[in-house]
Design a protein around this motif. Structure first.
Motif, short mmCIF file in Angstrom:
data_model
loop_
_atom_site.label_atom_id
_atom_site.label_comp_id
_atom_site.label_asym_id
_atom_site.label_seq_id
_atom_site.Cartn_x
_atom_site.Cartn_y
_atom_site.Cartn_z
N ASN A 1 1.03 4.22 -2.84
CA ASN A 1 0.89 5.47 -2.64
C ASN A 1 1.97 6.54 -2.66
N LYS B 1 1.47 6.86 -6.75
CA LYS B 1 0.54 7.70 -6.92
C LYS B 1 1.17 9.21 -6.94
N SER B 2 2.07 9.29 -5.60
CA SER B 2 2.56 10.61 -5.51
C SER B 2 3.73 11.03 -6.97
N GLN C 1 0.74 -1.27 0.07
CA GLN C 1 0.03 -0.05 -0.02
C GLN C 1 0.90 1.36 0.01
N LYS C 2 2.14 1.17 0.84
CA LYS C 2 2.93 2.32 1.00
C LYS C 2 3.37 2.41 -0.70
#
Length: 362
Positions: free
Chosen positions: A216, A219-220, A212-213
């Motif tokens: 994320n 996505k950034s 998940q990290k």
């Protein structure tokens, strides 16, 4: 002079047009690179999402297994409690039965004592036989025999019944003890299995958090790449618009002054030698990287074109203007007299690397 000025203006416009071809391609490459990077990041995101979904399914399965094991453990502990209660119950009954056996034996003992009292003088040493021998007549003998048989049989039956009950209870107790041992072993195995599942559950949760990290972070990065793409598209559009405007100005100047004019008498060359204006290829270098302390105020040039100390005005295709002094030459200059190597910090060298510019001696 006005005519010459218009011609020079046309030459500059044409030069800028030629110089703009490079940067437009560069921006096109930048846009292409940004789109490729975004596509790559999207692929990575899609892969991470699939991995997270798989990990979620695995984690849910482990969670269900942990719940199932807890249910098994609760049931096993309940069965152990039941077995222990049954063992306690049977232990009490065995104790009670043993008391009954002792009581029966005491009753038999009392009966024998009573017979002995009735036969103070024993003949055979057996109270039952002596009891029979002292019969007064046949009827008394039969009566005494019946009484002896009845007493003996009843006593034996009672003792046998109580002893059988004791054995049965002992067998049941042994069975319950064995069952409890099996349940205790089963409980230990369930606890071990449950701990293994919890360890696997923790590992799966950790892996899911890690994925998940990564998602994320990706996505950034995607957001950053999208910003870069938007900037690159805007820059490309601005250059195309500037190119179109300069091309229009060039066409207008050429239409107004179709006859080429040179600042050197008798020459038809569009570039001007000596102190004039030239179209030069521009590259960049960082003198500090080469161990030089010359700083960033100079350029390396073919000294036959621009002697050391010559001050130059350099106008890039995008309109940027800089002023430099010729303070160096490079090995490339001998074979590339139409190139200038401009001193520039590596950290801010334009991304296109090589371009063209209009160079004027000041």
């Amino acid at each position: 002079m006005k005519k010459v000025s218009r011609v020079l203006t046309g030459i500059i416009a044409i030069t800028l047009f030629a110089g703009f071809i490079g940067p437009v391609n560069v921006h096109a490459d930048t846009v292409s690179d940004a789109k490729a990077a975004i596509s790559s990041k999207n692929d990575i995101s899609s892969k991470l999402v699939n991995e997270i979904n798989d990990q979620t399914t695995k984690l849910n399965d482990l969670n269900q297994q942990v719940v199932t094991k807890q249910t098994e453990l609760d049931q096993t502990e309940e069965d152990i409690d039941t077995a222990q209660s049954r063992i306690s119950e049977l232990t009490g009954k065995i104790t009670q039965t043993q008391t009954q056996i002792s009581q029966r034996k005491e009753v038999l003992k009392e009966q024998l004592v009573a017979l002995q009292k009735q036969n103070a003088e024993t003949v055979t040493g057996n109270v039952y036989i002596d009891f029979l021998l002292k019969s007064d007549n046949l009827s008394d003998l039969i009566s005494r025999s019946f009484a002896v048989n009845k007493i003996s049989g009843a006593t034996q039956d009672a003792l046998t019944a109580v002893q059988n009950a004791e054995k049965q209870l002992a067998d049941l107790k042994s069975e319950q003890v064995q069952k409890e041992n099996q349940l205790q072993s089963q409980k230990q195995q369930i606890v071990q299995d449950q701990q293994s599942l919890k360890d696997a559950q923790a590992a799966a949760q950790s892996q899911q958090d890690k994925l998940q990290k990564e998602l994320n972070d990706n996505k950034s990065q995607l957001a950053g790449l999208q910003t870069q793409l938007n900037s690159a598209l805007a820059a490309a559009k601005a250059q195309e618009e500037a190119l179109a405007a300069k091309k229009a100005n060039s066409n207008s100047s050429n239409t107004a002054s179709p006859t080429p004019v040179s600042t050197n008498s008798g020459s038809s060359d569009a570039s001007v030698s000596g102190a004039g204006m030239r179209i030069m290829k521009i590259s960049f270098y960082d003198p500090a990287v080469l161990g030089s302390g010359m700083g960033y105020g100079g350029v390396a040039a073919a000294l036959s074109i621009y002697p050391k100390g010559t001050r130059l005005k350099i106008v890039f295709a995008d309109g940027t203007t800089i002023h430099r002094v010729v303070n160096d030459t490079g090995s490339f200059a001998a074979s590339n007299p139409n190139q200038l190597d401009v001193a520039w910090p590596n950290s801010s060298i334009p991304s296109y690397g090589v371009t063209t510019a209009v160079v004027t001696v000041e």
